[in-house]
Design a protein around this motif. Sequence first.
Motif, PDB file in Angstrom:
ATOM      1  N   PRO A 177     -58.332  69.978 -29.568  1.00  0.00           N
ATOM      2  CA  PRO A 177     -59.745  70.302 -29.385  1.00  0.00           C
ATOM      3  C   PRO A 177     -60.183  70.272 -27.928  1.00  0.00           C
TER       4      PRO A 177
ATOM      5  N   ASP B  70     -67.262  76.331 -36.924  1.00  0.00           N
ATOM      6  CA  ASP B  70     -67.419  77.351 -37.975  1.00  0.00           C
ATOM      7  C   ASP B  70     -68.868  77.821 -38.047  1.00  0.00           C
TER       8      ASP B  70
ATOM      9  N   GLN C 156     -54.000  66.866 -40.606  1.00  0.00           N
ATOM     10  CA  GLN C 156     -53.591  68.204 -40.184  1.00  0.00           C
ATOM     11  C   GLN C 156     -52.374  68.664 -40.980  1.00  0.00           C
TER      12      GLN C 156
ATOM     13  N   ARG D 187     -63.385  66.649 -38.198  1.00  0.00           N
ATOM     14  CA  ARG D 187     -63.914  67.537 -39.253  1.00  0.00           C
ATOM     15  C   ARG D 187     -65.281  68.076 -38.835  1.00  0.00           C
TER      16      ARG D 187
ATOM     17  N   THR E 198     -60.488  70.374 -43.289  1.00  0.00           N
ATOM     18  CA  THR E 198     -61.477  71.296 -43.862  1.00  0.00           C
ATOM     19  C   THR E 198     -61.379  71.183 -45.383  1.00  0.00           C
TER      20      THR E 198
ATOM     21  N   TRP F 139     -66.392  68.394 -35.780  1.00  0.00           N
ATOM     22  CA  TRP F 139     -66.166  69.309 -34.664  1.00  0.00           C
ATOM     23  C   TRP F 139     -65.796  70.695 -35.185  1.00  0.00           C
ATOM     24  N   ARG F 140     -64.901  70.736 -36.177  1.00  0.00           N
ATOM     25  CA  ARG F 140     -64.481  72.041 -36.733  1.00  0.00           C
ATOM     26  C   ARG F 140     -65.607  72.695 -37.525  1.00  0.00           C
TER      27      ARG F 140
END
Lengths: 381, 133
Positions: B116, A226, A151, A219, A188, A221-222
């Motif tokens: 999250p 998206d 992060q 990653r 990302t 999860w993101r």
Amino acid sequence: MSAVTVIGAGLAGTVAAARLVHLGVPVRLIHDRPGVTPMHGGGWLLGLETLAGVPAARMDEVLAFLEGGLPELALTDGPFDLLDTDGVVREVDVAPASHAAGASLPPGSAAVDLLGLGHPFAEMCKGFKTLAIDWPTWPGAFGRSYAAAAQRLEDDATGLDALAEALRAALARQPAPGLLLPPVLGLTAVEARRARLQAAVGVPVAEALGTVPSTPGLRLWRALADWRARLAPGLTLVEGRVTALDLKSRSLLVGHDRHPFDALILATGGPIPGGLTSAGSVTEPLLGLRITPELACDWQRSVRPDRPYDADLFRAGVAVDAAFRPTRHDGRPVDRRLFAVGDLVAGVDAVADRCGSGLAILSGFIAAEAAAAAVQGKEAP
Amino acid sequence: MSVLSGPWSMTRAKSFFYLAVAFWKRQIRRAVGLGRRDEGGVARFLENYAPEGMAPLTLQRELGLQQLGGCIQCGLCEAVGNQPADRVAAYSRAIAMSADAAAVLGAAPTTPAICPAGVPLQVARPAPEPPTP
């Protein structure tokens, strides 16, 4: 036409929602909090042997769909033998490019310990030299997690240059033909960052797979978030927990809000996110669907230090037919417009059968097509 | 058959008598407005247990508590806060069960987008130092 509702926004739920949107069916996706997605280690197990009834061309189609939906992961087809951060070699079918690069590191490469971060990773990587550096923009960060370091690379534009500088200095002291890092290269655009770092240090660079809790899982999860964002306006996202569900009236409650549906896909996961519960026996809490094998057990009591892995237990789940519709004892579907996908499905042990990712994406994809056919009136008799 | 142990023993007859007296006494008290007609079981439950912090949960509060206890120990919060993730995880588990949850849920949520699981990270904010005497 009303929306198909999908409960659960993990891998299976998101794939199902995406497929429905691509088929022109409006979708309502209800998600609460992360289940096992952030625990994904970065190595994808498709379980092609376990899911042997599925034609290879079908799996290729599903994989191509997935790779199109998750471009930022730069998924690369294997198989690969890759190290995780505990130094264990994992054989995986598909992996993001930053991990897949680990399969082609030259012999004599070095594993990099980031002092103060995570745990002593390099000493667990057999066959690798050890290179130790301080995390340049976060010195003395003892006890900090790899995810937090990733992060910080996202937040600090100069962080990657500083890391490259520290690695170059370390390589000048102790040359190595390649570098294996823990998964810290951001959350990302990881592959772009790895390529930049590789160009800056002048030797091949790769990342190890993650172990729980996992940077590669975050990653994913993101990337799924998206993907969902790109599916608007066909997809409506509802945040919250389903508090009541009535199949007869085809409606459910999230908090105080009522949502009707034409078809329902349960992607609520296994025991960890609460898709299955055990209070004396294994049950599916939303609809009380039939569980096979029927187990009168309690997970907390069943998984003991002397028997940490109970195969029967992890094979328990909702019995489904070929279209992933939950079935009654006589094999007939409970409802022709109800589907169960992912970890909720019975008969497969996602870990032992090495098919967790494959089951999630395939069941989500097939159930979505069946749900679309049902609500569009194209269902086979 | 003994008088003391048979199906129509004196003991049993006395029990039925006391039960009948209590029943009719209650009916008469309710009829003349002396009973606790308006107080349901919840009121009596609260009378007993509310002082111990065992109040019934509203749906909103129940959902809030689930959010409080939702830490997945990913460690991302270490990138933005000063507290170690272990501390957030421990407090997340502990506070969701405690009366302090009211204070956290009542405060303005300061959940950073980074988490999250949406855990309000103030759960693990260190308590202020007590004033020195």
